[in-house]
Design a protein around this motif. Structure first.
Motif, PDB file in Angstrom:
ATOM      1  N   SER A  88      22.596  47.988 -11.945  1.00 36.44           N
ATOM      2  CA  SER A  88      23.607  47.540 -11.003  1.00 36.44           C
ATOM      3  C   SER A  88      24.488  48.705 -10.626  1.00 36.44           C
ATOM      4  O   SER A  88      24.546  49.707 -11.302  1.00 36.44           O
ATOM      5  CB  SER A  88      24.461  46.420 -11.610  1.00 36.44           C
ATOM      6  N   LEU A  89      25.196  48.526  -9.547  1.00 35.21           N
ATOM      7  CA  LEU A  89      26.087  49.568  -9.041  1.00 35.21           C
ATOM      8  C   LEU A  89      27.491  49.308  -9.519  1.00 35.21           C
ATOM      9  O   LEU A  89      28.002  48.215  -9.355  1.00 35.21           O
ATOM     10  CB  LEU A  89      26.052  49.581  -7.506  1.00 35.21           C
ATOM     11  N   THR A  90      28.095  50.310 -10.114  1.00 37.05           N
ATOM     12  CA  THR A  90      29.500  50.217 -10.492  1.00 37.05           C
ATOM     13  C   THR A  90      30.329  50.673  -9.321  1.00 37.05           C
ATOM     14  O   THR A  90      30.143  51.769  -8.811  1.00 37.05           O
ATOM     15  CB  THR A  90      29.787  51.102 -11.714  1.00 37.05           C
ATOM     16  N   LYS A  91      31.239  49.871  -8.904  1.00 31.20           N
ATOM     17  CA  LYS A  91      32.044  50.195  -7.729  1.00 31.20           C
ATOM     18  C   LYS A  91      32.887  51.426  -8.003  1.00 31.20           C
ATOM     19  O   LYS A  91      33.566  51.509  -9.005  1.00 31.20           O
ATOM     20  CB  LYS A  91      32.945  49.003  -7.402  1.00 31.20           C
TER      21      LYS A  91
ATOM     22  N   VAL B 217      32.483  39.991 -18.022  1.00 33.54           N
ATOM     23  CA  VAL B 217      33.652  39.418 -17.353  1.00 33.54           C
ATOM     24  C   VAL B 217      33.747  39.985 -15.942  1.00 33.54           C
ATOM     25  O   VAL B 217      33.661  41.198 -15.745  1.00 33.54           O
ATOM     26  CB  VAL B 217      34.942  39.730 -18.134  1.00 33.54           C
ATOM     27  N   THR B 218      33.873  39.124 -14.964  1.00 33.61           N
ATOM     28  CA  THR B 218      33.955  39.565 -13.564  1.00 33.61           C
ATOM     29  C   THR B 218      35.300  39.227 -12.937  1.00 33.61           C
ATOM     30  O   THR B 218      35.412  39.176 -11.712  1.00 33.61           O
ATOM     31  CB  THR B 218      32.825  38.922 -12.749  1.00 33.61           C
ATOM     32  N   ASP B 219      36.308  39.008 -13.754  1.00 32.01           N
ATOM     33  CA  ASP B 219      37.631  38.680 -13.228  1.00 32.01           C
ATOM     34  C   ASP B 219      38.333  39.944 -12.741  1.00 32.01           C
ATOM     35  O   ASP B 219      38.157  41.031 -13.298  1.00 32.01           O
ATOM     36  CB  ASP B 219      38.490  38.011 -14.297  1.00 32.01           C
TER      37      ASP B 219
ATOM     38  N   HIS C 257      27.125  40.922  -3.088  1.00 29.95           N
ATOM     39  CA  HIS C 257      26.536  39.697  -3.639  1.00 29.95           C
ATOM     40  C   HIS C 257      26.954  39.492  -5.100  1.00 29.95           C
ATOM     41  O   HIS C 257      26.185  38.972  -5.910  1.00 29.95           O
ATOM     42  CB  HIS C 257      25.011  39.723  -3.517  1.00 29.95           C
ATOM     43  N   CYS C 258      28.181  39.898  -5.396  1.00 23.13           N
ATOM     44  CA  CYS C 258      28.785  39.667  -6.715  1.00 23.13           C
ATOM     45  C   CYS C 258      30.177  39.070  -6.507  1.00 23.13           C
ATOM     46  O   CYS C 258      31.198  39.702  -6.827  1.00 23.13           O
ATOM     47  CB  CYS C 258      28.878  40.972  -7.503  1.00 23.13           C
TER      48      CYS C 258
END
Length: 555
Positions: free
Chosen positions: A13-16, A391-393, A464-465
């Protein structure tokens, strides 16, 4: 050049990336301008081209008139007729005039040539010039047209540099064919449009192979085909590519290579002066080599390290002390430190303070700058960690130092935003207007971080996340928290009505919730004021600025 942001696992995945501090100077030409990055251009490579590279053997062109038939001369019957290799279909280059491709990774480091003629005499530089010219031809950098009348002709020139790896060791020789600015008499519209033309050509091609351009960031391109996902990040002509599987990544690289001459650098480990180290799934971002160059440029290699980048005293006035003797050096070092904040958010506040005085630096300001360099000297090993997180918060902190500027009494506001356990955005900035109360200064800070959080939410949605929960905003000012939820407009807050309505609208939609945090745990204080050593180290650790991962090789 193209880098892979790939994990060893099949799914990656890509880390922003973090916020965008001022990067190195932007290049004005897509394929024919000198680059100051460590991976400067899309170069031709024997492994990246669909066809074999042109032989570096010189090609001599002859006028057709020289090939007119001539009367045969009598030959002795005892002498054989000379036969060339080409008559037998043999076109293998003579090794005397051909350079082996391993010169790309040669250990021998040739000195920088003084002119193109000297470069052509050196096999390493000659091969670098061949690579540059072949890349320009393959990428169709120019069109041959009749010379227009009454125009100024821009001459070309060669630039030669040594490219180094992240550890400072020699990597390869690099030659660039660029336009000579000395022959430019006036502003040229065409040169200004060159980066736009290159970007448009690249964007048009990747759209054909299935990418869409992000609305949140023009340099980001997103690919989705069923469960296949890929993200491509473009900076001038450097590329980071990450994909959900290895087959997709190879397919996309092959498609790009069919259109552009490029060099595949493999897994991402060094990009725009930033070293990337993987360790058990997490990433460690460091600019140690760049920081060492700043220290050397300042002439402070043997300086005594400092434990903090700034003291706890009040901010320095713009008119304190005598004017500094070398303003150009001050501005150069201050600009370099700005780029260092990309992986060192712990120096953001100190750097922001010295940058306020670039127009008229004083001796006291230079002393403050030197203290930052002394701190960097003692913490060269530190870098920014990015950890795998379920965690995606989105969680953000904001604070303001009300009326802290001794000259204008404007406030300094700061914020930081976490995605799960990772710091992805931060800021330290003096507010553009004067605040008449601490609540007003704090609320402006709340509005700033809410705006940044909205941008991040939109970006993650494009990736798309999507973030399912409301963004949590922590502030230590009770009045600012009260204003974010109170629908009644008070007379004393009408001058910040736009900020109040903006935040209230996000709160009403359920996208943002503003909460109180005790001042002792307000980690964003590191972006607004000087702190004591213990508190500074505690907050620095909370920002994930830590020691590099411990290597277990050989254990």
């Amino acid at each position: 050049m193209i880098h892979h942001l790939q994990d060893h696992s099949p799914n990656s995945s890509l880390t922003k990336p973090t916020t965008n501090p001022i990067p190195p100077p932007i290049i004005n030409s897509p394929m024919a301008q000198p680059s100051q990055e460590n991976h400067p251009s899309l170069l031709p490579s024997p492994t990246a081209q669909p066809n074999p590279p042109l032989s570096p053997t010189p090609i001599h062109m002859t006028h057709p008139s020289l090939h007119q038939p001539t009367p045969p001369t009598p030959q002795s019957p005892s002498l054989p007729h000379p036969v060339t290799r080409s008559q037998h279909g043999i076109y293998k280059p003579n090794p005397r005039y051909t350079l082996d491709q391993t010169h790309h990774t040669t250990i021998t480091k040739s000195p920088l040539p003084r002119n193109p003629l000297a470069a052509l005499r050196d096999p390493n530089w000659k091969l670098a010039m061949d690579d540059e010219f072949n890349a320009l031809i393959k990428n169709k950098t120019w069109d041959l047209v009749p010379r227009p009348t009454d125009v100024n002709i821009i001459r070309s020139m060669w630039i030669f540099t040594h490219k180094e790896k992240s550890d400072g060791s020699f990597e390869r020789h690099k030659a660039r064919l660029v336009g000579d600015g000395k022959t430019q008499q006036k502003s040229l519209y065409g040169l200004k449009q060159a980066p736009r033309a290159w970007y448009k050509r690249f964007a048009d091609f990747v759209s054909v192979i299935g990418f869409t351009n992000s609305k949140s960031d023009n340099s980001l391109f997103i690919y989705q085909n069923g469960s296949d996902m890929a993200y491509l990040l473009l900076y001038v002509d450097d590329i980071i590519l990450t994909a959900s599987n290895d087959d997709l990544r190879k397919s996309l690289i092959a498609s790009l290579s069919s259109e552009f001459a490029m060099k595949d650098l493999g897994s991402l480990n060094y990009f725009l002066g930033i070293s990337v180290t993987r360790h058990k799934g997490d990433l460690f971002l460091s600019q140690r080599k760049y920081a060492e160059e700043i220290i050397d440029r300042a002439g402070m290699v043997s300086c005594k390290p400092s434990q903090t980048p700034v003291d706890t005293k009040p901010k320095v006035s713009a008119k304190t002390g005598n004017p500094y003797e070398d303003p150009k050096k001050y501005r150069s070092l201050a600009g370099a430190l700005q780029y260092l904040t990309f992986t060192r958010p712990d120096i953001s506040y100190a750097v922001q303070q010295i940058c306020l005085h670039m127009h008229d630096p004083r001796d006291e300001h230079m002393n403050a700058l030197k203290r930052i360099i002394r701190y960097v000297k003692g913490t060269l090993h530190l870098g920014l960690h990015l950890y795998p997180s379920s965690v995606t918060d989105l969680v953000s902190y904001t604070d303001a130092d009300w009326g802290g500027c001794p000259d204008t009494r404007r406030s300094t506001s700061g914020y930081c935003v976490f995605l799960g356990d990772n710091l992805i955005s931060w800021s330290s900035k003096r507010q553009p207007t004067l605040s008449r109360s601490s609540a007003e200064a704090e609320y402006r800070g709340v509005a700033n971080v809410v705006s940044e959080s909205c941008w991040i939410r939109n970006l993650l949605l494009e990736l798309h996340c999507p973030v399912q929960k409301a963004t949590l905003v922590y502030c230590d000012n009770v009045s600012a928290i009260y204003l974010s939820g109170n629908p009644v407009q008070h007379q004393r807050t009408k001058h910040i009505e736009m900020d109040i309505n903006f935040v209230r609208e996000k709160v009403a939609r359920g996208e943002v919730r503003v909460h109180h945090v005790p001042s002792r745990y307000q980690i964003v204080d590191i972006f607004t004021k000087g702190l004591p050593l213990i508190l500074f180290e505690d907050f620095r650790n909370s920002l994930r600025v830590r020691d590099p991962p411990v290597s277990t090789a050989g254990v």
